[in-house]
Structures are given as C-alpha cells and as structure tokens.
Scaffold this active site. Sequence first.
Site, mmCIF file in Angstrom:
data_model
loop_
_atom_site.group_PDB
_atom_site.id
_atom_site.type_symbol
_atom_site.label_atom_id
_atom_site.label_comp_id
_atom_site.label_asym_id
_atom_site.label_seq_id
_atom_site.Cartn_x
_atom_site.Cartn_y
_atom_site.Cartn_z
ATOM 1 N N ASP A 1 37.721 3.159 -113.663
ATOM 2 C CA ASP A 1 37.677 2.489 -114.963
ATOM 3 C C ASP A 1 38.860 1.569 -115.185
ATOM 4 O O ASP A 1 39.190 1.223 -116.329
ATOM 5 C CB ASP A 1 37.611 3.526 -116.099
ATOM 6 C CG ASP A 1 38.906 4.311 -116.243
ATOM 7 O OD1 ASP A 1 39.739 4.271 -115.304
ATOM 8 O OD2 ASP A 1 39.103 4.959 -117.285
ATOM 9 N N HIS B 1 43.032 5.252 -106.019
ATOM 10 C CA HIS B 1 43.822 5.879 -107.086
ATOM 11 C C HIS B 1 43.183 5.655 -108.452
ATOM 12 O O HIS B 1 43.297 6.493 -109.343
ATOM 13 C CB HIS B 1 45.255 5.334 -107.075
ATOM 14 C CG HIS B 1 46.082 5.855 -105.943
ATOM 15 N ND1 HIS B 1 47.453 5.790 -105.917
ATOM 16 C CD2 HIS B 1 45.735 6.456 -104.786
ATOM 17 C CE1 HIS B 1 47.912 6.331 -104.789
ATOM 18 N NE2 HIS B 1 46.886 6.734 -104.081
ATOM 19 N N ASN C 1 51.947 6.296 -107.213
ATOM 20 C CA ASN C 1 51.746 4.885 -107.550
ATOM 21 C C ASN C 1 52.994 4.046 -107.342
ATOM 22 O O ASN C 1 52.939 2.822 -107.455
ATOM 23 C CB ASN C 1 51.333 4.750 -109.016
ATOM 24 C CG ASN C 1 49.875 5.077 -109.207
ATOM 25 O OD1 ASN C 1 49.132 5.176 -108.239
ATOM 26 N ND2 ASN C 1 49.493 5.242 -110.440
ATOM 27 N N ARG D 1 43.829 1.150 -101.451
ATOM 28 C CA ARG D 1 44.469 2.360 -101.974
ATOM 29 C C ARG D 1 44.455 2.385 -103.511
ATOM 30 O O ARG D 1 44.220 3.421 -104.132
ATOM 31 C CB ARG D 1 45.903 2.398 -101.440
ATOM 32 C CG ARG D 1 46.652 3.636 -101.833
ATOM 33 C CD ARG D 1 47.914 3.801 -100.987
ATOM 34 N NE ARG D 1 48.632 4.982 -101.393
ATOM 35 C CZ ARG D 1 49.874 4.976 -101.904
ATOM 36 N NH1 ARG D 1 50.526 3.829 -102.051
ATOM 37 N NH2 ARG D 1 50.452 6.100 -102.250
ATOM 38 N N SER E 1 41.884 2.207 -115.053
ATOM 39 C CA SER E 1 43.022 2.818 -115.760
ATOM 40 C C SER E 1 44.319 2.693 -114.969
ATOM 41 O O SER E 1 45.401 2.694 -115.559
ATOM 42 C CB SER E 1 42.728 4.278 -116.112
ATOM 43 O OG SER E 1 42.335 4.993 -114.958
ATOM 44 N N PRO F 1 45.777 13.141 -104.400
ATOM 45 C CA PRO F 1 46.311 14.063 -103.400
ATOM 46 C C PRO F 1 47.684 13.617 -102.899
ATOM 47 O O PRO F 1 47.967 12.427 -102.833
ATOM 48 C CB PRO F 1 45.291 14.017 -102.262
ATOM 49 C CG PRO F 1 44.197 13.123 -102.678
ATOM 50 C CD PRO F 1 44.543 12.475 -103.972
ATOM 51 N N HIS G 1 43.452 4.995 -93.525
ATOM 52 C CA HIS G 1 44.817 4.998 -92.972
ATOM 53 C C HIS G 1 44.881 4.334 -91.599
ATOM 54 O O HIS G 1 45.927 4.340 -90.971
ATOM 55 C CB HIS G 1 45.374 6.431 -92.941
ATOM 56 C CG HIS G 1 45.682 6.972 -94.307
ATOM 57 N ND1 HIS G 1 46.097 8.262 -94.545
ATOM 58 C CD2 HIS G 1 45.641 6.375 -95.533
ATOM 59 C CE1 HIS G 1 46.298 8.437 -95.848
ATOM 60 N NE2 HIS G 1 46.017 7.313 -96.471
ATOM 61 N N THR G 2 43.779 3.791 -91.155
ATOM 62 C CA THR G 2 43.807 2.945 -89.953
ATOM 63 C C THR G 2 44.544 1.635 -90.231
ATOM 64 O O THR G 2 44.899 0.912 -89.301
ATOM 65 C CB THR G 2 42.379 2.646 -89.445
ATOM 66 O OG1 THR G 2 42.465 1.816 -88.281
ATOM 67 C CG2 THR G 2 41.536 1.894 -90.468
ATOM 68 N N ASP H 1 49.279 3.522 -88.408
ATOM 69 C CA ASP H 1 48.483 3.489 -87.179
ATOM 70 C C ASP H 1 49.212 2.509 -86.252
ATOM 71 O O ASP H 1 48.824 1.349 -86.115
ATOM 72 C CB ASP H 1 47.070 2.999 -87.535
ATOM 73 C CG ASP H 1 46.124 2.967 -86.358
ATOM 74 O OD1 ASP H 1 46.548 3.296 -85.233
ATOM 75 O OD2 ASP H 1 44.955 2.601 -86.562
#
Length: 327
Positions: free
Chosen positions: A74, A66, A94, A62, A76, A162, A192-193, A245
């Site tokens: 990069d 992000h 975050n 994840r 960041s 998102p 998301h599994t 899941d």
Amino acid sequence: MAGTGFPGFIIVFGLLAFIGSTNAQLQMNFYAKSCPKAEKIISDYVKEHIPNAPSLAASFIRMHFHDCFVRGCDGSVLLNSTNGQSPEKNAVPNQTLRGFDFIDRVKSLVEAECPGIVSCADILTLVARDSIVTVGGPFCQVPTGRRDGVISNVTEANNNIPSPFSNFTTLLTLFNNQGLDTNDLVLLSGAHTIGIAHCPAFSRRLYNSTGPGGVDPTLDSEYAANLKTNKCTTPNDNTTIVEMDPGSRKTFDLSYYTLLTKRRGLFNSDAALTTDSTSLGLINQLLSSPQSFFYAQFAKSMEKMGRINIKTGSQGEIRKQCALVNS
Ligand code: HEM
Ligand SMILES: *[C@@H]1O[C@H](CO)[C@@H](O)[C@H](O)[C@H]1NC(C)=O
Ligand SMILES: *[C@@H]1O[C@H](CO)[C@@H](O)[C@H](O)[C@H]1NC(C)=O
Ligand SMILES: *[C@@H]1O[C@H](CO)[C@@H](O)[C@H](O)[C@H]1NC(C)=O
Ligand SMILES: *[C@@H]1O[C@H](CO)[C@@H](O)[C@H](O)[C@H]1NC(C)=O
Ligand SMILES: *[C@@H]1O[C@H](CO)[C@@H](O)[C@H](O)[C@H]1NC(C)=O
Ligand SMILES: CC(=O)N[C@H]1CO[C@H](CO)[C@@H](O)[C@@H]1O
C-alpha cells in the site's frame, strides 16, 4: 408494498456494494482507460535512468518486498512521518533502502499526465517489475489497482520484516503471516542473486559465533576468512558493502542457490534455507532445472507477494505525493 420495497432495495444494493468493495480485484492494465500512458511513463523512466544507477534496481525490488510485508502493498514504506508517528522508513531494515527520490520523480511524471489516478503502491510495484527486467530477470505479471495506505508505523516494520539473523522457523512464520509458503520463501530469497549488503547484516557470522576465531561453523571457512581480510575487517564496520552473489551480483541467475549449497550464503537467513528438507529440495530442483524454471516460479511468487493485503475500490486513497498522505 412500494414502502417496503425501497428499504429492501437499499439493503440489497448496499450488500452488493459491500461485496463489490471487498471483492474488488487487481486487474491487468487497470489504468488502461483512466491513465493509458501510466505504465509506459514508468517503464520508460526506469529504462532511461536505471542504467545510470544500476544498483537502484536491487533497492526497488527490496523496497517493494518491505512495502508488501507491512500493511500490505500500500505504499506505506514510502511515507514520511504521519501525525508525528515514526514511519516504516525508520525501521532497522529500511536504513539501507535507497531511491525514494526516484519514486517521487516517477510519481510527478505520472501526476502530470493524469492527476490523482495512479497510486504510489502501484508505481512502486511497477518500478520493481521493470527493475527486474533491467538486470536481465523475468518480466513478472503485475496486475494493478492497488490503493495507498495512510499509516506507516516503524514498529510494524520491525516486527514483520524478516531479519538476516532469522532461522528457518522464524522466516517461515513471517512469510506464512503474509499468506506466503516455503516455496515463496525460497523463490523470493532468490532476489539475493543481485545487490549488496552492509557488514552489520552478517558480521556476527565472522566475529561473534561459535566456531574457531568466532566464525559461524555453518559458513564456508575460506569465504569467511576472505570477508574478514578484505571486506568487513572489524566487527563494527557499518559502511563497507559486500556483493551478496560475488562476481554475479548484476545478473539475475541461479548462482545464489549454488552458493547456498556451498555454504556461501551471506546471511544466517540465506544459510537457513538449506536447513529444512522441503526448502533444500526446492533449491536442488531449481539447480537441476533450466533457469527458465526459476524465472517462471519467481515471477509467480512475485505476483503473489504483490497481492498481499491490498487495498482496492474505495479503500485508502490515491496519494498526491508518495511521501505524504493527502491532507
Ligand atoms: C527471506 C528473508 C529476507 C531477509 C532476512 C532479507 C534481508 C536482507 C538484507 C539484510 C539485505 C542487505 C541490506 C543491506 O545491508 O544493505 C538484503 C538485500 C536485498 N534483498 Fe533481502 N531479505 C529477505 C528476502 C528478500 C526478498 C523476499 C526480496 C525480494 C523479492 C529481497 C530482495 C533483496 C535485494 C534485491 C537486496 C539487495 C538490495 C541492494 O542492493 O540495495 N530480499 N536483504
Ligand atoms: C520526506 O523525507 C525525506 C527524507 O527525510 C525528505 O528528503 C523529503 O523531502 C520528504 N518528502 C516530503 C514530501 O516532505
Ligand atoms: C505501531 O504499531 C505497534 C505494533 O503494532 C503498536 O503497538 C503501536 O501502538 C503503533 N503506534 C501507533 C502510533 O499507532
Ligand atoms: C529460531 O529463532 C527463534 C527466535 O530467535 C527461537 O525462539 C527458536 O527457538 C529458533 N528455532 C530453532 C529451531 O532454532
Ligand atoms: C556477541 O554476541 C553476544 C551474544 O549474542 C552479544 O551479547 C555481544 O554483544 C556480541 N558482541 C559483539 C562484539 O557483537
Ligand atoms: C556506524 O558506526 C559509527 C562509529 O561506530 C557510528 O558513529 C555511526 O552512527 C554508525 N552508523 C550507523 C548507521 O549505525
Ligand atoms: C531511507 C531512510 O529513510 N532511512 C532512514 C532509516 O531510519 C533511520 C533511523 O532509524 C534514519 O536515520 C534513516 O534516514
């Protein structure tokens, strides 16, 4: 003549250098000569330490996502505040990222081997790749050569990552903004599994929606009732975690997509994937194909995500510490 040839040379040379820098590409095993042990140091560390904290594998996959969605891949997302500016780390999505200290430890090991060579952006990408393998997922090709950015801005993270409340149109727009398409959206959401979520990411679907008892009518009612009774027992619970899941959150399999077709996707953004015909078509194709098809397609989309707006050549820098820009 020689007098005019020299500036001509400069111009041609300058142009070539310019083309060279904008066309600089990632390549497999970019550090083969400059730091031949880098990839092994990273994967050895992941293999040794993730089993002690298996839930971190999901967090790194994840975190890489992000990172890539804000200013490209990069590094960041790893930065602490720069010039007093609130960093990406402070953005709403975050707040649940974990494992920054793990990345810092990997970086120290790599720095000890070859100082100033391997970027934090590549380290995060490689840790994400190796993490997927620890949960039984596919080995994704990860070309390297990314350089680190020097800006991390909380607003940009909030604008580009998102939200779990997004509908399909919004999700696709945010993915399209990164050069990703519907296929990438469906395949990458397949991450998301594995992993967990905190109640605030979905409790409005349980308490504050349009169906009976405030339940979202697009969520399976039995599943919703179970979550309300056993997990997020109040609308404001912000500490309880739920498997995305259930029963299979540690295995990288197709069950996430099965859940979607049973209206058991946890977030609005998961459920949204069944509201578009192209997206639903791909979900059904994944479910009627061997798992190896999902793995191959997922790996392709991961590689594509890993190329978003990358800095190469002489752009950016190679950070000495992943949380700080070089002084
Ligand atoms: C499509 C839009 C997406 C949305 C709205 C979204 C949203 C979220 C949210 C809200 C969580 C739960 C965080 C928490 O409450 O602790 C989560 C978890 C997670 N997401 Fe996504 N996500 C999306 C796409 C992706 C992508 C593209 C990836 C990676 C390829 C990904 C990988 C993960 C993983 C592995 C977890 C589990 C994290 C953990 O266990 O700590 N997600 N996501
Ligand atoms: C970055 O911030 C984190 C959390 O605030 C802190 O624990 C860490 O020490 C900081 N890193 C550096 C290098 O300052
Ligand atoms: C952060 O990004 C936002 C949105 O692009 C921008 O308006 C803001 O000026 C940026 N902040 C800083 C300190 O650069
Ligand atoms: C999707 O959400 C956006 C932002 O909240 C909204 O403007 C748009 O009308 C929604 N689209 C659909 C089709 O519901
Ligand atoms: C329920 O949703 C409405 C509208 O989206 C919002 O104004 C309200 O604050 C929400 N209530 C809770 C308890 O979340
Ligand atoms: C969680 O909720 C409690 C009580 O409502 C609040 O004090 C705390 O700040 C919240 N934590 C987060 C991370 O929002
Ligand atoms: C991991 C991390 O840095 N989380 C931060 C997310 O943002 C909040 C504030 O918005 C910080 O309190 C967290 O430490």
